[in-house]
Design an enzyme around this catalytic site. Structure first.
Site, mmCIF file in Angstrom:
data_model
loop_
_atom_site.group_PDB
_atom_site.id
_atom_site.type_symbol
_atom_site.label_atom_id
_atom_site.label_comp_id
_atom_site.label_asym_id
_atom_site.label_seq_id
_atom_site.Cartn_x
_atom_site.Cartn_y
_atom_site.Cartn_z
ATOM 1 N N GLU A 73 -3.163 -9.303 4.079
ATOM 2 C CA GLU A 73 -3.319 -9.864 5.423
ATOM 3 C C GLU A 73 -4.731 -10.305 5.747
ATOM 4 O O GLU A 73 -4.975 -10.870 6.808
ATOM 5 C CB GLU A 73 -2.848 -8.849 6.480
ATOM 6 C CG GLU A 73 -3.846 -7.756 6.841
ATOM 7 C CD GLU A 73 -3.966 -6.669 5.798
ATOM 8 O OE1 GLU A 73 -4.857 -5.824 5.920
ATOM 9 O OE2 GLU A 73 -3.162 -6.660 4.840
ATOM 10 N N HIS A 79 -3.715 -5.249 0.039
ATOM 11 C CA HIS A 79 -3.383 -5.828 1.339
ATOM 12 C C HIS A 79 -3.516 -7.357 1.324
ATOM 13 O O HIS A 79 -4.582 -7.878 1.025
ATOM 14 C CB HIS A 79 -4.334 -5.284 2.412
ATOM 15 C CG HIS A 79 -4.068 -3.858 2.776
ATOM 16 N ND1 HIS A 79 -3.680 -3.477 4.033
ATOM 17 C CD2 HIS A 79 -4.131 -2.724 2.039
ATOM 18 C CE1 HIS A 79 -3.505 -2.161 4.063
ATOM 19 N NE2 HIS A 79 -3.786 -1.682 2.866
ATOM 20 N N CYS A 88 0.831 -1.200 0.000
ATOM 21 C CA CYS A 88 0.000 0.000 0.000
ATOM 22 C C CYS A 88 0.870 1.256 0.000
ATOM 23 O O CYS A 88 1.521 1.560 -0.981
ATOM 24 C CB CYS A 88 -0.987 -0.050 1.167
ATOM 25 S SG CYS A 88 -2.419 1.038 0.927
#
Length: 472
Positions: A429, A427, A307
């Site tokens: 995660e 992202h 990001c």
């Protein structure tokens, strides 16, 4: 309810009678006072308070995730923003504090776990959650955290307005209802462009994050970290999410988390196996103290950016950034991986993006024979040809475009071919979001191992590696 003062139109609901207020107060919903949302262009929405009392200003944006509102709420990347959730009911499964994304020590400006966003907009706020993990309702949490929120808004109309007119400043209030006064307060509020918000969410001092810091509450679903860490990694905290720290630890990294402006010399003195560049809020061009250090680190140590970290690597390479019309925020963004030729459904949260042609001129022999960047800037040009184009960068040699957003053709990932560094705009995660991009944590370990083909990973197989499945 909506009005537009620029057009001279104003409509509002009459206040409920005393009897109606008493009846509503006896329901599970309860009675809450009025609230108002005004946008920079004069558009106004009326609703009900569902969080803390007060007035808040920020950039109004929207997130299309169907769940994960608490992770969104506590994501430091939302600093300076008023977040609109597009799913109609928010709060129905409550909050488990173990899912907080911003609870790290050493943040003097805002404390360890105070959300960084300015406000929240929802259609319907649920005050009575049903979930075995829930410890507190969302409206209770918002009140305790001091976050102003409004419900009863036609979020469909608001999101369409933002898509048509772009993200813009806004103000939420439960105490000021005079439109002229709101407009004046809004005019005085700072713009997101040019403001360094990273300094407000980064840690104050270096600190470790290891397998011992993984939340025990997640053990029922998440695979354990290796008994012995294999890599020493320094992580720049530009507003890092705990889910990202957990993802790095679970693939064998022992982390030292450092403030956003830590000198490159101090990082290299720790002799790390790799350096990670985190997510973070706001305008990347305003975070010069970070990307100037990244420029010194490229070529000295393996780098991985997510990001804002992707934008830091890009800026270190001399690239230009652009403010996106309404950004990418949500857990359903389709991205084409130009290396594997697979589509990843990704989680994203950003309002700025890389202008890929600004990295350099195309290398035709490595770009399918193409010598000119597409005139309209739409990188789906490369998706249609199945080519991962390569440019010649003046600072660091060849750079490959690795990922493209299929919704709007913007850049989502790059790989430096002559230096050990790569980055993605989204992202991996899954906090909240899908797990398609889990392989990027594994790719980072392979880069630190010296594997030249570190991005060539079976995404479908790797995405399952971080989870525990119940057995009878």
């Amino acid at each position: 309810m909506e009005c537009n003062i620029a057009a001279g139109i104003e409509t509002r609901k009459a206040a409920p009678s005393d009897l109606a207020q008493r009846i509503i107060a006896q329901t599970s919903k309860g009675y809450h006072g009025p609230a108002i949302l005004m946008l920079e262009d004069g558009t106004v929405f009326y609703g009900r308070a569902c969080g803390a009392s007060g007035t808040a200003t920020g950039e109004v944006c929207f997130n299309t995730s169907l769940e994960g509102y608490f992770e969104v709420l506590t994501d430091p990347s939302y600093a300076g923003q008023i977040v609109t959730m597009t799913y109609p009911q928010i709060g129905n499964y409550g909050i488990d504090p173990a899912d907080v994304q911003s609870a790290y020590p050493g943040s003097p400006e805002r404390g360890a776990s105070t959300p960084a966003l300015r406000g929240m907009v929802v259609h319907d706020m649920c005050p009575t959650p049903s979930n075995w993990r829930s410890a507190i309702s969302l409206p209770e949490y918002l009140k305790h955290a001091g976050i102003v929120a409004i419900e009863g808004v036609d979020t469909r109309a608001l999101v369409r307005h933002l898509r048509d007119n772009g993200a813009q400043k806004g103000i939420i209030s439960t105490e000021v209802f005079a439109l002229a006064e709101l407009a004046q307060l809004l005019e005085q509020a700072p713009s997101l462009v040019g403001e360094n918000l990273v300094r407000t969410v980064s840690c104050g001092e270096p600190h470790p994050y290891t397998a011992a810091d993984l939340p025990a509450n997640h053990a029922f679903a998440s695979a354990p970290a290796p008994e012995q860490a294999h890599y020493r990694v320094v992580a720049y905290d530009c507003g890092i999410k705990r889910g990202i720290l957990e993802g790095l630890v679970r693939v064998g990294c022992e982390l030292t988390v450092v403030p956003w402006d830590t000198p490159a010399e101090d990082v290299l003195a720790k002799h790390p196996d790799g350096v990670f560049l985190s997510n973070g809020p706001g305008d990347p061009d305003a975070v010069e103290e970070t990307y100037s250090q990244v420029e010194k680190l490229i070529g000295k140590v393996p780098l991985f950016g997510i990001c804002l970290g992707h934008q830091m690597i890009s800026l270190a390479c001399g690239a230009e950034m652009e403010k996106l019309k309404f950004g990418h925020r949500g857990g359903n963004q389709p991205v084409m991986n130009l290396i594997s030729h697979r589509v990843e459904i990704t989680a994203q949260n950003h309002g700025f993006g890389l202008v890929f042609p600004s990295l350099g001129a195309l290398v035709p022999e490595l770009s399918g024979g193409v010598s000119e960047h597409p005139a309209d800037g739409d990188l789906r040009f490369w998706v249609e040809r199945g080519v991962a184009p390569v440019v010649e960068n003046e600072r660091f040699g060849r750079i490959r475009l690795t990922h493209v957003n299929l919704n709007d053709g913007t850049a989502e990932g790059i790989q430096l071919l002559d230096q050990p560094a790569f980055s993605v705009q989204y992202h991996p995660e899954a906090a909240p979001g899908p797990t398609d991009a889990h392989y990027l944590f594994t790719a980072f370990t392979r880069l630190m191992d010296g594997d030249a083909d570190y991005l060539n990973i079976d995404i479908a197989k790797d995405r399952l590696a971080g989870w525990v499945f119940a057995t009878e």
